[in-house]
Design a protein around this motif. Structure first.
Motif, PDB file in Angstrom:
ATOM      1  N   LEU A  73       0.828  -1.205   0.000  1.00 47.61           N
ATOM      2  CA  LEU A  73       0.000   0.000   0.000  1.00 47.61           C
ATOM      3  C   LEU A  73       0.864   1.257   0.000  1.00 47.61           C
ATOM      4  N   LEU A 184      -6.272  -2.183   5.242  1.00 45.47           N
ATOM      5  CA  LEU A 184      -6.859  -1.478   4.105  1.00 45.47           C
ATOM      6  C   LEU A 184      -7.633  -0.246   4.558  1.00 45.47           C
ATOM      7  N   ASN A 188      -6.973   3.645   3.335  1.00 41.34           N
ATOM      8  CA  ASN A 188      -7.987   4.181   2.419  1.00 41.34           C
ATOM      9  C   ASN A 188      -8.306   5.626   2.792  1.00 41.34           C
ATOM     10  N   ALA A 195      -8.052   2.018  -1.215  1.00 40.21           N
ATOM     11  CA  ALA A 195      -7.592   0.659  -0.928  1.00 40.21           C
ATOM     12  C   ALA A 195      -8.820  -0.242  -0.889  1.00 40.21           C
TER      13      ALA A 195
END
Length: 635
Positions: A73, A184, A188, A195
């Motif tokens: 990420l 996630l 995000n 994400a």
């Protein structure tokens, strides 16, 4: 010792619900996002990768990757990270969204096996498992060979019992999945970086690739109510039932993205149901609903077209080298006839044929690209290619090295493509907007470059529309890529706009690929050169547009934009329109020749490469199709 293999959690009719009977508040959006301001119409293409593997994937860890979801990420959003092999890695331009699609089967299993005490593995009493354990600890080459054997065993249904019993794996799967979803949600950031939750469903009967990436629209309040569905099943209908059950139980949404159809040995896009039964309306509807998009290009080759089916298409051989003679593990050869079920253009034609017969098109899908990288690094850039897996990260030996899981010959490092990416036309960078663009098929694929491609179809577009608000005209008087038109008795017209990647190569040409059903019920295709650079000096000869030229310096891995053009724009009407004809149209944009990653390696490491190594290519974009349906009276 806790079981090392991750699989499904059984509940009812294979729903894989982690907490069966749990409900969510239907008044919430389920995306875990606040409110942000959205554009009236999709305002730009948002760039992402929907197919990235981390150390939670059974094969990626076995191949050597030691970067997890958080590193993936960070890299995708533009941070610098350290690759497994110790090099600094950073994208020149961040991505807008990412789906980490670790394999549902064996989620985190090889990492847990590797970390387990050897005495514990010995106590399990399985010689194969112990041998794999020892090979993983011997070194990268032996570890890759162990994973190659494991993948083949899974394809043949011969996994050791400890790795194949799903009921023993619920605890580990749920734990890893829950932690991943929390990660996630942390990364995000609506409006900045999206994400999305997902996983890879790895159906592979006999080694034939029928894999799908499953992508969720929702945040962890919903996705934690399920665990990833296993790929060691008989066909994809169970996956679609799992997705339907998820939507019914949570109020969320999910879709699946088939990939590497080029390695399916004809099984991905069959004219029949799996196993040879007749295609049914129910099956076709279910597939069309849950698989609105396919991954047409990635590291393991390009699946748009093949010269066997498209001999008159001079650009049909892109990304075929090394990938068109056998299935994924090379346990079975690919015959010429199998190719018809392997490639997306043929699938689009087959969809028209099936729709003509039963009234439903199972293959009415849009197109995207993604990487399928197993390094945790989502890069599709030729000059920044970190390879398929850690053994294929930058080095002087990777291009000519055999790349068949350490066990076979026939494919080599240079056969890998540095690509691709998915572009989603959305009104803002959020989970809901990105997912909905996929669901309505307003997406397109590139082999890596970030060119901007926009297509609208209608019946009254003219050149004058470019002088006004042509985007509004496209949405209000027509449909965007991924849409459908109903035949009005006149030829459809298309507004096509292509802009070069601002940091990349000029454009050579824009083409329209048409497929249709002729009066005899046979599927046909044609590729039209619509507009190209330097049209006056490159007049057609023998019906063909002359090659654009080549400025690539093979000694320096450079090129110039002295040829081609930065923008191509046209209004095009089908010159071969026939009333009542079922058809599709998609746009292919071709760049001028540029260096491949292997040429960058050649210069960077000062190496000699085999004479047949492809050093230069013309990268491209593929729009999602627009379909022309017969009028209501003809259908």
């Amino acid at each position: 010792m806790r079981s090392i293999w991750a699989g499904m959690l059984t509940c009812g009719a294979a729903l894989a619900l982690a907490a069966c009977g749990d409900t969510v508040d239907e008044s919430q959006s389920g995306t875990g996002e606040g409110t942000i301001e959205l554009a009236e119409f999709p305002d730009r293409p948002y760039w992402g990768d929907t197919h990235l593997h981390t150390d939670n994937s059974v094969d990626a860890f076995g191949f050597g990757v030691r970067l997890g979801p958080e590193d993936a990420l960070k890299f995708a959003r533009g941070d610098e990270v350290t690759a497994t092999t110790g090099m600094s890695a950073k994208l020149a331009r961040p991505l807008d969204f990412l789906v980490i699609a670790d394999h549902s089967d064996g989620l985190g299993a090889t990492r847990r096996l590797y970390d387990a005490p050897r005495l514990g593995v010995v106590a399990m009493g399985d010689e194969t498992l112990l041998r794999w354990y020892d090979m993983m600890h011997e070194g990268p080459q032996q570890s890759q060979q162990a994973i190659g054997e494991l993948i083949t065993a899974a394809a043949n249904g011969e996994l050791p019992e400890a790795l194949a019993d799903p009921e023993q794996q619920k605890e580990a799967t749920t734990e890893i999945w829950g932690a991943h979803l929390d990660t996630l949600d942390r990364y995000n950031v609506p409006g900045e970086f999206t994400a999305l939750a997902g996983f890879e469903y790895t159906l592979m009967p006999g080694g034939n690739n029928l894999h799908r990436v499953v992508m969720f629209r929702d945040g962890s309040d919903r996705t934690k109510q399920v665990v990833p569905y296993p790929g060691l099943t008989t066909d994809a209908e169970g996956l679609w039932d799992y997705m339907a059950a998820y939507e019914e139980a949570t109020g969320g949404k999910a879709l699946a993205i088939p990939h590497n159809s080029n390695l399916s040995n004809g099984l991905m896009f069959e004219l029949t149901k799996p196993g040879g039964g007749p295609m049914t309306v129910e099956y076709a509807r279910k597939r069309a609903k849950y698989e609105p998009v396919v991954e047409v290009t990635q590291i393991k080759g390009d699946s748009e077209a093949h010269p066997f089916m498209s001999p008159n298409d001079e650009f049909a051989s892109f990304g075929n080298t090394g990938w068109d003679f056998g299935n994924l593990p090379l346990t079975a050869q690919t015959t010429p006839e199998m190719q018809r079920g392997n490639y997306v253009r043929e699938a689009l034609k087959r969809g028209l044929t099936i729709e003509e017969q039963i009234g439903v098109n199972p293959y009415a899908f849009g197109m995207i690209g993604s990487t399928d990288s197993h390094t945790s690094l989502a890069t599709g850039d030729e000059d920044n290619f970190f390879g398929k897996h850690t053994g294929n990260e930058p080095s002087a030996t990777r291009a000519p090295a055999a790349q068949n899981l350490g066990t076979r010959i026939g494919r080599f490092g240079w056969h890998y493509l540095a690509g691709g990416y998915a572009a989603a036309w959305a009104r803002g960078n959020t989970r809901a907007e990105i997912f909905d663009a996929f669901a309505r098929r307003e997406v397109y694929a590139t082999t890596g470059p970030r060119m901007t491609l926009r297509v609208f179809g209608g019946f009254d577009f003219t050149a004058e529309d470019w002088d006004g608000d042509w985007v509004r005209a496209g949405y209000t008087r027509g449909v965007p890529m991924g849409g459908e038109l109903r035949d009005e008795g006149s030829a459809p017209s298309f507004m096509i706009s292509a802009l070069k990647d601002p940091d990349g190569a000029n454009l050579d040409r824009v083409q329209v690929v048409k497929g249709w059903i002729d009066a005899n019920g046979e599927a046909q295709e044609r590729v039209y050169d619509v507009i190209w650079s330097d049209m006056e000096s490159r007049a057609r000869a023998g019906g063909k547009v002359p090659a654009v030229g080549d400025t690539v310096d093979r000694d320096a891995a450079t090129y110039t934009n002295d040829i081609g053009t930065a923008e191509l724009r046209a209004t095009w009407s089908d010159p071969d329109y026939v009333a009542g004809q079922r058809a599709f149209y998609y746009v292919r944009v071709i760049e001028i020749p540029t260096p491949r990653w292997v040429l960058f390696d050649k210069v960077r490491f000062g190496i000699e490469l085999p004479a047949d190594t492809e050093l230069v290519s013309q990268e491209r974009a593929y729009s999602s199709p627009i379909w022309l349906q017969p009028s209501a009276g003809d259908s």
